[in-house]
Design a protein around this motif. Sequence first.
Motif, mmCIF file in Angstrom:
data_model
loop_
_atom_site.group_PDB
_atom_site.id
_atom_site.type_symbol
_atom_site.label_atom_id
_atom_site.label_comp_id
_atom_site.label_asym_id
_atom_site.label_seq_id
_atom_site.Cartn_x
_atom_site.Cartn_y
_atom_site.Cartn_z
ATOM 1 N N LYS A 126 75.946 75.901 61.062
ATOM 2 C CA LYS A 126 76.420 74.826 60.192
ATOM 3 C C LYS A 126 75.247 74.201 59.425
ATOM 4 N N LEU A 127 74.139 74.012 60.143
ATOM 5 C CA LEU A 127 72.954 73.424 59.500
ATOM 6 C C LEU A 127 72.474 74.247 58.315
ATOM 7 N N GLN A 128 72.599 75.549 58.462
ATOM 8 C CA GLN A 128 72.120 76.418 57.383
ATOM 9 C C GLN A 128 72.872 76.160 56.079
ATOM 10 N N TRP A 188 68.368 78.637 50.701
ATOM 11 C CA TRP A 188 68.169 79.960 51.322
ATOM 12 C C TRP A 188 66.824 80.081 52.008
ATOM 13 N N LEU A 189 65.824 79.352 51.502
ATOM 14 C CA LEU A 189 64.513 79.439 52.148
ATOM 15 C C LEU A 189 64.426 78.490 53.341
ATOM 16 N N GLN A 190 64.948 77.276 53.170
ATOM 17 C CA GLN A 190 64.878 76.309 54.271
ATOM 18 C C GLN A 190 65.603 76.826 55.507
ATOM 19 N N SER A 191 66.659 77.595 55.303
ATOM 20 C CA SER A 191 67.415 78.159 56.421
ATOM 21 C C SER A 191 66.527 78.991 57.324
ATOM 22 N N PHE A 192 65.517 79.544 56.695
ATOM 23 C CA PHE A 192 64.661 80.501 57.395
ATOM 24 C C PHE A 192 63.920 79.890 58.597
ATOM 25 N N THR A 193 63.619 78.589 58.512
ATOM 26 C CA THR A 193 62.839 78.002 59.602
ATOM 27 C C THR A 193 63.656 77.816 60.878
ATOM 28 N N TYR A 250 75.143 87.693 59.367
ATOM 29 C CA TYR A 250 76.129 87.820 58.306
ATOM 30 C C TYR A 250 75.982 86.602 57.409
ATOM 31 N N ILE A 251 75.794 86.842 56.126
ATOM 32 C CA ILE A 251 75.649 85.709 55.220
ATOM 33 C C ILE A 251 76.683 85.793 54.107
ATOM 34 N N VAL A 252 77.180 84.652 53.706
ATOM 35 C CA VAL A 252 78.136 84.583 52.607
ATOM 36 C C VAL A 252 77.552 83.641 51.555
ATOM 37 N N SER A 253 77.545 84.111 50.310
ATOM 38 C CA SER A 253 77.026 83.276 49.221
ATOM 39 C C SER A 253 78.130 82.997 48.215
ATOM 40 N N ASP A 254 78.175 81.739 47.752
ATOM 41 C CA ASP A 254 79.108 81.428 46.670
ATOM 42 C C ASP A 254 78.370 81.369 45.342
ATOM 43 N N GLY A 255 77.193 81.947 45.329
ATOM 44 C CA GLY A 255 76.434 81.996 44.078
ATOM 45 C C GLY A 255 75.514 80.807 43.901
ATOM 46 N N SER A 256 75.422 79.950 44.924
ATOM 47 C CA SER A 256 74.613 78.740 44.771
ATOM 48 C C SER A 256 73.273 78.882 45.478
ATOM 49 N N THR A 257 72.566 77.764 45.562
ATOM 50 C CA THR A 257 71.243 77.776 46.190
ATOM 51 C C THR A 257 71.318 77.704 47.711
ATOM 52 N N HIS A 258 72.519 77.448 48.243
ATOM 53 C CA HIS A 258 72.681 77.302 49.687
ATOM 54 C C HIS A 258 73.657 78.354 50.209
ATOM 55 N N PRO A 259 73.490 78.775 51.471
ATOM 56 C CA PRO A 259 74.497 79.676 52.038
ATOM 57 C C PRO A 259 75.846 78.959 52.128
ATOM 58 N N ARG A 260 76.897 79.697 51.835
ATOM 59 C CA ARG A 260 78.231 79.138 52.039
ATOM 60 C C ARG A 260 78.547 79.184 53.531
ATOM 61 N N THR A 287 60.517 67.135 50.121
ATOM 62 C CA THR A 287 61.820 67.688 49.746
ATOM 63 C C THR A 287 62.139 68.953 50.524
ATOM 64 N N ILE A 288 61.164 69.808 50.712
ATOM 65 C CA ILE A 288 61.451 71.094 51.378
ATOM 66 C C ILE A 288 61.644 70.886 52.874
ATOM 67 N N CYS A 289 61.040 69.842 53.438
ATOM 68 C CA CYS A 289 61.073 69.652 54.886
ATOM 69 C C CYS A 289 62.473 69.274 55.337
ATOM 70 N N GLN A 290 63.031 70.076 56.210
ATOM 71 C CA GLN A 290 64.384 69.823 56.675
ATOM 72 C C GLN A 290 64.400 69.108 58.016
ATOM 73 N N ASN A 291 63.214 68.784 58.494
ATOM 74 C CA ASN A 291 63.156 68.025 59.743
ATOM 75 C C ASN A 291 62.975 66.543 59.465
ATOM 76 N N ALA A 292 62.981 66.179 58.184
ATOM 77 C CA ALA A 292 62.708 64.804 57.774
ATOM 78 C C ALA A 292 61.408 64.328 58.404
ATOM 79 N N ALA A 293 60.441 65.240 58.460
ATOM 80 C CA ALA A 293 59.168 64.909 59.092
ATOM 81 C C ALA A 293 58.174 64.342 58.100
ATOM 82 N N ILE A 294 58.491 64.423 56.814
ATOM 83 C CA ILE A 294 57.532 63.970 55.803
ATOM 84 C C ILE A 294 58.168 62.879 54.958
#
Lengths: 367, 595
Positions: free
Chosen positions: A48-50, A55-60, A313-323, B58-65
């Motif tokens: 859900k968080l993803q 798409w990049l932030q999800s990676f962490t 499994y990833i689903v995209s609606d064409g935006s910057t975030h995963p659907r 902005t990129i930080c998703q942990n609200a650490a910054i």
Amino acid sequence: MREKATTLYIGPQHPGITGNMMVKVKVEGDTIVKARTEVGYLHRAFEKLQESRNWLQSFTLLCRFCVPEPDPVEESYARAVELLEGREVPERAKYIRVLMLELARMGAYMLWFGGQNASLGLYTMGQWSVGDRNYILDLFEELTGGRIYHMYIWPGGVRRDLPEGFADKVLRTMDYLEKRLKDYDDLMFENTIFQKRTQGVGVISKEKAVEWGVVGPVLRGCGIKSDIRIDDPYEVYDKLDFIVPTHEGGDIWSRALVRRQEIRQSIRIIRQVIEKMPSGEYYNRIPNPFKWTLPKGDAYARTESVRGEVGMYIVSDGSTHPRRTHFRGAAYVHGITLLENILVGENVADVSAIMNSLGVCPPEIER
Amino acid sequence: MSFFDLNGTLKPLTALKQFGKTPHTISYPKESKEAADRYRGFHYNDLDECIGCGNCSTICQNAAIDMIHIDGYDGKKGDSGLRPRIDNGRCCWCALCVEVCPTGSLSLTKDYLYVSEDPDSFLWTPGKDNPEGEKQISFFSTEETSLNVFNRVPMPELEGKDRVKSFAEVVLGYNEAEARAEASRCISCGLCTEVCPEHMHIPEYINAIAAGNDADAVRIIYDNNPLPEMCGKVCTRRCEDVCAIATRGEALAIRWLKRYATETAATADITREIVNPEIKEANGKTVGIIGAGPSGLTAAYYLALRGYDVTIYEASAKAGGATMYGIPKYRLPIESLDKQIDYIKSIGVKINFNTKVGKDISFKEIYDKFDAVFMGVGFPDAWSLGIDGEDAKGSMQAFRYLYMINSGDKVDIGDKVIVVGGGNVAIDAARVARRFGAEVTILYRRRVQDMPADWEEIEGAEAEGVHIIPQGIPIKVHKDEKGRVKAIEYLKAKMVPDPKGGRPKPVAIEGSNTIIEATSVMAAIGQMGDYSFLEKEFEDKIKIERGRFIVNEKQQTGDPKVFAGGDAVNRTADAISAIADGFRACKAIDEMLSK
């Protein structure tokens, strides 16, 4: 006279459990008559968080799906994104990814050696193998900047190139670990206690293994040859020479043997990777992550982890975030369906040994 | 299997041989483990390099910054004055903040150990709280590894040799794909909005362009700028000077993106349809505006939207002020300006052309007729060089020259033109003269890098064959027997540093006199106002100092009913500042009249 049934709660903080989950067992005497897995202690809503991350932030988040072996999750996510976007990955990056995946496999197995033996009261082995695993963590630290959470394999390739002299260091570590395998054998596989506690315990039949959807070393321990690296090769596994060990028996012992032999295969793979790795680019740069969109559609990529097949499994609606993202982990099958079934009829003292032998990783059950 | 297995019992005992081995472990705290060269430990931030763009946060998703103000540290010009603070209790050391830091100031270090009972002490402002971190930097971003896109999408332009053949627009504009690609480089930090005199919603419209919503972009742009296509072509774009991406790469082409968006609205009617402005019902109040330049048009447009009856008095035959008469048509085609003015007129703004206040109508008449008056009168006169022989035939003001050419008049300049000055007017006059086939030389007191003109204009002029003589101070215009310009004489200058830290000053070198032939000389060293239209009673009330009206922060002059803006007020003297003045005046007039 039938003995009175008692319910025992093993976990969620039991040292024999491989993470925050609980097994509720009903025992008559020493024999288990019913087992139920209780999860929910570790739910972090990663999927859900993803959706609220780009798409990049999800990676962490990915490395936290399974702490002992985070890299297959990173790899399957990266590959799913690349599949959907049609992003090429440089050849060198593919080799570096395989290097990472195999190092992670060895590291996870060595940690598992510790857990499996500790569940039988054999603590020396864990100290050796977890100590030796530190040499692998040193490699990770040097390559990725982190020992446990690597956050290294990402869409488009890998984050950084190999540091200078890294390849030699890997080879030296492989030589050392290969030598150590003999010591492990003496301490573990040649050990009467280990043999007696594992042979014929936690048996899964071939038919049931297939029926229940068992994967990975557990399935190979039932004598069925199945490995994504061979069946559906990804990265550069099709260019590498290695075998997939199997063992008939379906018990803890067979599963342990399979893992032990896979470590040797990983060493083989790593040596080939170092030898064959081409020079060149290591990363096909993604666009500005804040504006990076993926085309509409979905993609699934699967990777062979120490627990078996994991897939993203990833689903995209064409935006910057995963659907939507969905993670398929072997632990879900092994930790719930399989564990609940094979515990029935076993001795209560073997619960954590059986659970360890399945390689269950509770954080992977609860995404 | 037998109960007792000898081998299986003895083999594990081989573990005893390990007793003789040196341990793997280190004995902490006597020894400490040195982290790897690429280790991701605590943050370090080079405070002086950081521009406070907040991309890390902005990129930080942990609200650490979070971005905070450091006491006693204001940052530098153009940055936000804020610096990142890390909550080490939340950070997961993924280092995405490092990868997206446009300046490269943020990095991670080898330092990884910190113990404290006080949870507040886990909040660090890297660089300030751990200055020693500079020596331990381990994980950092280079231009190669950074996730910022540093290279600008090149702007298609006419070739230099083709340009001088006509007044066709030199810059061809982005096509859709180019605009999307360029817009997607933006990191939405908003430093540009801060520095823009009009505080245009730059990240928002760039976002819309990147996402393919051009119409949204046009609407956002028209929110506070009624002449955006003009700005999209000729703005002095201070926004691009502070662009975060420009710290290590090429600034976003903010101006070209605005141009792209507004050009998608091809006519005044289409603009009206897209912007779909909400026009309030007429409120019966009237506003008179003197001058149809950018400030006057802006005030007029937004006042008309608010229900005011607005009338503009313009001395020339066309609206646009300096943007109409001062800017050559290869930069701002007449059709483009007409389109924008037609749109403004369609909202209900009335413009009386060829009506010079002070001649055709008195200021007092306007003052008495309207509820409020706005003056956007600009700088219609130019400074002369003040040297011998300037009265020669063929010696003129560059500003005047541009005015005449843009009005469609013919001007005899001969084939050797010398333009004196280094601002945009000098470059414009030089490039226009090139288009009439003259050999053009710019004579400038300082060095080329000191020229106040836009660097792209300087490059454009050079590409078109304009010759620049830097560090030359004109001292005399030589005449021939008919009184025509024959040559210009100048002294070479050396640059003397300013002890106060300002621009180096040019100082003439005695005896370095040089004479170059010329058929005409154009002075482009600055303009000034003409306030003769004000009657005495108003001149006293509406204060003028150093050639400019004195106004308060609401653009209000000494007379509460009279507002002023544009070149006659602000020192920056560019179109966007004039628009900002007009917008501020509109709000103040609205506030005053709706009381």
